[in-house]
Design a protein around this motif. Structure first.
Motif, PDB file in Angstrom:
ATOM      1  N   THR A 330       0.863  -1.188   0.000  1.00 26.61           N
ATOM      2  CA  THR A 330       0.000   0.000   0.000  1.00 26.61           C
ATOM      3  C   THR A 330       0.895   1.232   0.000  1.00 26.61           C
ATOM      4  O   THR A 330       1.993   1.216   0.569  1.00 26.61           O
ATOM      5  CB  THR A 330      -0.903   0.013   1.254  1.00 26.61           C
ATOM      6  N   PHE A 331       0.405   2.288  -0.613  1.00 18.77           N
ATOM      7  CA  PHE A 331       1.175   3.524  -0.757  1.00 18.77           C
ATOM      8  C   PHE A 331       1.579   4.087   0.600  1.00 18.77           C
ATOM      9  O   PHE A 331       0.779   4.116   1.533  1.00 18.77           O
ATOM     10  CB  PHE A 331       0.350   4.565  -1.529  1.00 18.77           C
ATOM     11  N   SER A 332       2.841   4.507   0.702  1.00 10.97           N
ATOM     12  CA  SER A 332       3.355   5.145   1.926  1.00 10.97           C
ATOM     13  C   SER A 332       3.904   6.507   1.523  1.00 10.97           C
ATOM     14  O   SER A 332       4.849   6.586   0.743  1.00 10.97           O
ATOM     15  CB  SER A 332       4.473   4.268   2.505  1.00 10.97           C
ATOM     16  N   PRO A 333       3.292   7.619   1.987  1.00  9.24           N
ATOM     17  CA  PRO A 333       3.768   8.951   1.585  1.00  9.24           C
ATOM     18  C   PRO A 333       5.178   9.213   2.118  1.00  9.24           C
ATOM     19  O   PRO A 333       5.393   9.183   3.330  1.00  9.24           O
ATOM     20  CB  PRO A 333       2.749   9.904   2.208  1.00  9.24           C
ATOM     21  N   GLU A 334       6.146   9.407   1.239  1.00  9.82           N
ATOM     22  CA  GLU A 334       7.538   9.568   1.650  1.00  9.82           C
ATOM     23  C   GLU A 334       8.031  11.000   1.477  1.00  9.82           C
ATOM     24  O   GLU A 334       7.894  11.578   0.390  1.00  9.82           O
ATOM     25  CB  GLU A 334       8.425   8.624   0.832  1.00  9.82           C
ATOM     26  N   ASP A 335       8.623  11.559   2.568  1.00  9.71           N
ATOM     27  CA  ASP A 335       9.210  12.913   2.484  1.00  9.71           C
ATOM     28  C   ASP A 335      10.205  12.975   1.329  1.00  9.71           C
ATOM     29  O   ASP A 335      10.911  12.002   1.058  1.00  9.71           O
ATOM     30  CB  ASP A 335      10.004  13.240   3.770  1.00  9.71           C
ATOM     31  N   GLY A 336      10.212  14.139   0.691  1.00 13.83           N
ATOM     32  CA  GLY A 336      11.222  14.334  -0.354  1.00 13.83           C
ATOM     33  C   GLY A 336      10.841  13.701  -1.682  1.00 13.83           C
ATOM     34  O   GLY A 336      11.610  13.752  -2.643  1.00 13.83           O
ATOM     35  N   THR A 337       9.657  13.058  -1.740  1.00 10.40           N
ATOM     36  CA  THR A 337       9.182  12.529  -3.032  1.00 10.40           C
ATOM     37  C   THR A 337       7.965  13.349  -3.464  1.00 10.40           C
ATOM     38  O   THR A 337       7.301  13.956  -2.624  1.00 10.40           O
ATOM     39  CB  THR A 337       8.751  11.050  -2.904  1.00 10.40           C
ATOM     40  N   PRO A 338       7.646  13.353  -4.757  1.00  9.83           N
ATOM     41  CA  PRO A 338       6.523  14.183  -5.241  1.00  9.83           C
ATOM     42  C   PRO A 338       5.136  13.701  -4.795  1.00  9.83           C
ATOM     43  O   PRO A 338       4.216  14.494  -4.654  1.00  9.83           O
ATOM     44  CB  PRO A 338       6.643  14.084  -6.767  1.00  9.83           C
ATOM     45  N   ALA A 339       4.982  12.409  -4.540  1.00  9.86           N
ATOM     46  CA  ALA A 339       3.630  11.816  -4.375  1.00  9.86           C
ATOM     47  C   ALA A 339       2.797  12.397  -3.236  1.00  9.86           C
ATOM     48  O   ALA A 339       1.595  12.642  -3.408  1.00  9.86           O
ATOM     49  CB  ALA A 339       3.755  10.304  -4.223  1.00  9.86           C
ATOM     50  N   PRO A 340       3.358  12.686  -2.058  1.00 10.98           N
ATOM     51  CA  PRO A 340       2.509  13.186  -0.959  1.00 10.98           C
ATOM     52  C   PRO A 340       1.788  14.492  -1.308  1.00 10.98           C
ATOM     53  O   PRO A 340       0.744  14.793  -0.737  1.00 10.98           O
ATOM     54  CB  PRO A 340       3.492  13.392   0.190  1.00 10.98           C
ATOM     55  N   ALA A 341       2.324  15.241  -2.257  1.00 14.51           N
ATOM     56  CA  ALA A 341       1.707  16.544  -2.616  1.00 14.51           C
ATOM     57  C   ALA A 341       0.669  16.405  -3.722  1.00 14.51           C
ATOM     58  O   ALA A 341      -0.003  17.376  -4.080  1.00 14.51           O
ATOM     59  CB  ALA A 341       2.813  17.504  -3.063  1.00 14.51           C
ATOM     60  N   LEU A 342       0.523  15.203  -4.255  1.00 13.62           N
ATOM     61  CA  LEU A 342      -0.432  15.006  -5.344  1.00 13.62           C
ATOM     62  C   LEU A 342      -1.870  15.088  -4.832  1.00 13.62           C
ATOM     63  O   LEU A 342      -2.138  14.741  -3.674  1.00 13.62           O
ATOM     64  CB  LEU A 342      -0.200  13.648  -6.011  1.00 13.62           C
ATOM     65  N   PRO A 343      -2.813  15.538  -5.686  1.00 15.21           N
ATOM     66  CA  PRO A 343      -4.214  15.597  -5.263  1.00 15.21           C
ATOM     67  C   PRO A 343      -4.823  14.188  -5.161  1.00 15.21           C
ATOM     68  O   PRO A 343      -4.212  13.214  -5.617  1.00 15.21           O
ATOM     69  CB  PRO A 343      -4.884  16.388  -6.386  1.00 15.21           C
ATOM     70  N   ASP A 344      -6.027  14.138  -4.594  1.00 13.93           N
ATOM     71  CA  ASP A 344      -6.794  12.883  -4.540  1.00 13.93           C
ATOM     72  C   ASP A 344      -6.053  11.761  -3.811  1.00 13.93           C
ATOM     73  O   ASP A 344      -5.896  10.657  -4.327  1.00 13.93           O
ATOM     74  CB  ASP A 344      -7.198  12.433  -5.954  1.00 13.93           C
ATOM     75  N   GLN A 345      -5.560  12.084  -2.590  1.00 10.39           N
ATOM     76  CA  GLN A 345      -4.929  11.048  -1.771  1.00 10.39           C
ATOM     77  C   GLN A 345      -5.983   9.984  -1.438  1.00 10.39           C
ATOM     78  O   GLN A 345      -7.151  10.306  -1.229  1.00 10.39           O
ATOM     79  CB  GLN A 345      -4.371  11.677  -0.489  1.00 10.39           C
TER      80      GLN A 345
END
Ligand code: SF4
Length: 438
Positions: A330-345
Motif C-alpha cells: 500500500t502507498f506510503s507517503p515519503e518525504d522528499g518525493t513528489p507523491a505526498p503533494a499530489l491531489p486525490d490522496q
C-alpha cells in the motif's frame, strides 16, 4: 570488543552487513551470534517506508536496553536510516553512540575501535560506495545462496520512492569484478548467486565499455555457479535485443519485474516511464523467449489519484498477465518525493481493502500454479533443515527466490543440504509445495 550486528531491510542491506562483518573479522574483532553477549552492538537499518523506519527505531531502542543493563558499552547505527536522516538520529535517539551512512562501510572498523570511548560520533558522506570482489565479506546465513550487489543507487525517480535520496545515483560495479566475486563464491560451495541492485536492467549503462546486463549474464554463464538469478528489473529498460541475449545466458528461468500498476494514468503519475501495454508485451516476449519462465512482480495500491476505475484497470491487467508470483504494497507517503503533494490522496483503509482484493486474486493463481506441478519431477536446491518440524528439509525450485516465493518441504530424510536433488512434487500447501526424492 565483542561485536554483534543486527540486519534489517532488503538483501542489499544484507550484503552491506556481510561486508562490515568481513572487515571487522579481518581487523580481529570477535563476532558474537547473540546481542546479549556483545560489548558493541551494531544495527544496520532500513528506511524506505514508514513501517520499515518504525521497525528500525524499535530495534535500536530494544538494543539500547542491553546498554542500560550494562553488558554492551556501545550502540552503533548504520544503513539507510542514518544515510537518510544523518545526525538527526543522534538527536532523536540519545542512546546511540555513533552512526555510519551506507556510503562509508569501510569506516565501521574505526567506529567500533573508538565507539566505547566516544559519543555522538558521526560519519555521513554522500552515497558513493561500491564494494569489490576482494572486499572482506562474511556470509552470515548457512544457506547455499548468496546475494551479489552488482550496482548501487537509482536514476529512475519514481514519484513514490525515496531510495535514490539515500542510495544515490545509479553506479555499476565493473563486470570483471562481479565475475571474480561469483567465481569465488562458487569455489566456496555457493550454488546460487542472486544479483541485486535497485535497477538491475540499467547495469553497465553508466560505465562506457563495461558491457550491459546481458553481457554480464553471458559472462557469468561461463562461471561454475549453478544458478544465477537476477532480481529487480524495471520493465522500462527492456527491449527485444536485450531479451534475445538474456535468453542465451545460463540464468534460472525466473523474472522479477515490479510493474507497480496497470492503469496508464497512474503509471504516468508514478513516473514509471512505461505503459501497461508495453509491460504486457515485455512479459510476453520474455515468456516467448524463455521456456518455463516464472514471473514475479510487485504492485502498489492506494497511490494518489487511484480511482475505482483505475483499480479495476489494475485488476484487469493482472488478470491478463497472470503473474506466477506477486507482492502487493500500500502507498506510503515519503518525504522528499513528489507523491505526498499530489491531489486525490486515497484513504489508508481503501488502500488496504484494495491490497486484500489483489492478494485474494493472486492466491487463486498461486494455487492453480502449484496444483499444476503435482506429480512432476523438478530440480530442487536443498537449502537446509525445514522450519516446519513435520518435514526434514526444505528447498526451492528455480522458480522460487529465497525468502519471498515459498519453499518445497521435503519429506525424504536422506538429502544433502546445499545440493540439488530430483524431487517429485506431491502436494500444495498454500504457497508452499511438498515433495520427496524422485
Ligand atoms: S526504480 Fe525502484 S529504486 Fe528506483 S526510484 Fe523506482 S522504485 Fe525506487
Amino acid at each position: 570488543m565483542r561485536v554483534h550486528l543486527t540486519t534489517l531491510g532488503c538483501p542489499k542491506n544484507q550484503v552491506d552487513s556481510e561486508l562490515m562483518l568481513g572487515m571487522l573479522a579481518e581487523a580481529g574483532y570477535p563476532l558474537v551470534e547473540r546481542a546479549e553477549d556483545a560489548e558493541c552492538l551494531v544495527v544496520n537499518t532500513c528506511a524506505f517506508i514508514d513501517r520499515a523506519r518504525e521497525e528500525s527505531v524499535d530495534t535500536i531502542l530494544e538494543l539500547a536496553q542491553l546498554k542500560q543493563r550494562g553488558r554492551a558499552r556501545a550502540l552503533i547505527v548504520t544503513g539507510c536510516l542514518t544515510q537518510r536522516y544523518g545526525a538527526d538520529v543522534l538527536k532523536e535517539l540519545p542512546e546511540v553512540d555513533g552512526i555510519l551512512g551506507t556510503s562509508d562501510l569501510g569506516r565501521i572498523v574505526d567506529l567500533v575501535r573508538q565507539a566505547a570511548g566516544r559519543h555522538d560520533w558521526a560519519t555521513a558522506a554522500p552515497p558513493g560506495y561500491l564494494y569489490e570482489a576482494r572486499t572482506p565479506r562474511l556470509l552470515t546465513a548457512r544457506v547455499p545462496y548468496a546475494y551479489v550487489k552488482i550496482a548501487e543507487g537509482c536514476d529512475m525517480g519514481c514519484a513514490f520512492c525515496a531510495i535514490p535520496q539515500f542510495r544515490g545515483r545509479h553506479r555499476s560495479r565493473a563486470l570483471r569484478d562481479i565475475v571474480e566475486e561469483v567465481e569465488t563464491l562458487a569455489a566456496r560451495g555457493i550454488q546460487e548467486a542472486i544479483l541485486v541492485s535497485q535497477d538491475t536492467l540499467a547495469y553497465g549503462r553508466d560505465v562506457p565499455g563495461n558491457g550491459d546486463v546481458a553481457d554480464l549474464l553471458l559472462a557469468l554463464s561461463d562461471t561454475r555457479m549453478p544458478w544465477i538469478r537476477p532480481m529487480y528489473l524495471h520493465p522500462a529498460h527492456a527491449n527485444d535485443r536485450l531479451i534475445a541475449r538474456w535468453a542465451r545466458a545460463r540464468v534460472v528461468p525466473y523474472l522479477d519485474m515490479p510493474v507497480q500498476h496497470g492503469d496508464d494514468a497512474i503509471l504516468k503519475s508514478m513516473r514509471r516511464a512505461v505503459t501497461a501495454r508495453r509491460m504486457k508485451d515485455v512479459v510476453a516476449a520474455f515468456r516467448e523467449a524463455i521456456p518455463g519462465l516464472t514471473v514475479r512482480t510487485t504492485v502498489l495500491v492506494g497511490f494518489p489519484g487511484e480511482t475505482d476505475a483505475a483499480f479495476r484497470a489494475l485488476l484487469a491487467f493482472l488478470d491478463d498477465v497472470r503473474f506466477d508470483r506477486l507482492g502487493v504494497f500500500t502507498f506510503s507517503p515519503e518525504d522528499g518525493t513528489p507523491a505526498p503533494a499530489l491531489p486525490d490522496q486515497v484513504p489508508a483503509e481503501t488502500a488496504a481493502e484494495r491490497a486484500a482484493v489483489v492478494q485474494g486474486t493472486q492466491d487463486k493463481i498461486a494455487w492453480e500454479r502449484g496444483q499444476a506441478l503435482v506429480g512432476t519431477v523438478q530440480d530442487v536446491l536443498v537449502d537446509g533443515p525445514s522450519e516446519d518440524p513435520a518435514f526434514a528439509w526444505e528447498g526451492r525450485l528455480a522458480g522460487q527466490a529465497p525468502e519471498i516465493d515459498g519453499v518445497v518441504y521435503l519429506r525424504t530424510r536422506e538429502m544433502q543440504p546445499g545440493r540439488f536433488a530430483r524431487v517429485r512434487i506431491t502436494e500444495v500447501e498454500g504457497y508452499e509445495l511438498v515433495g520427496e526424492r524422485a
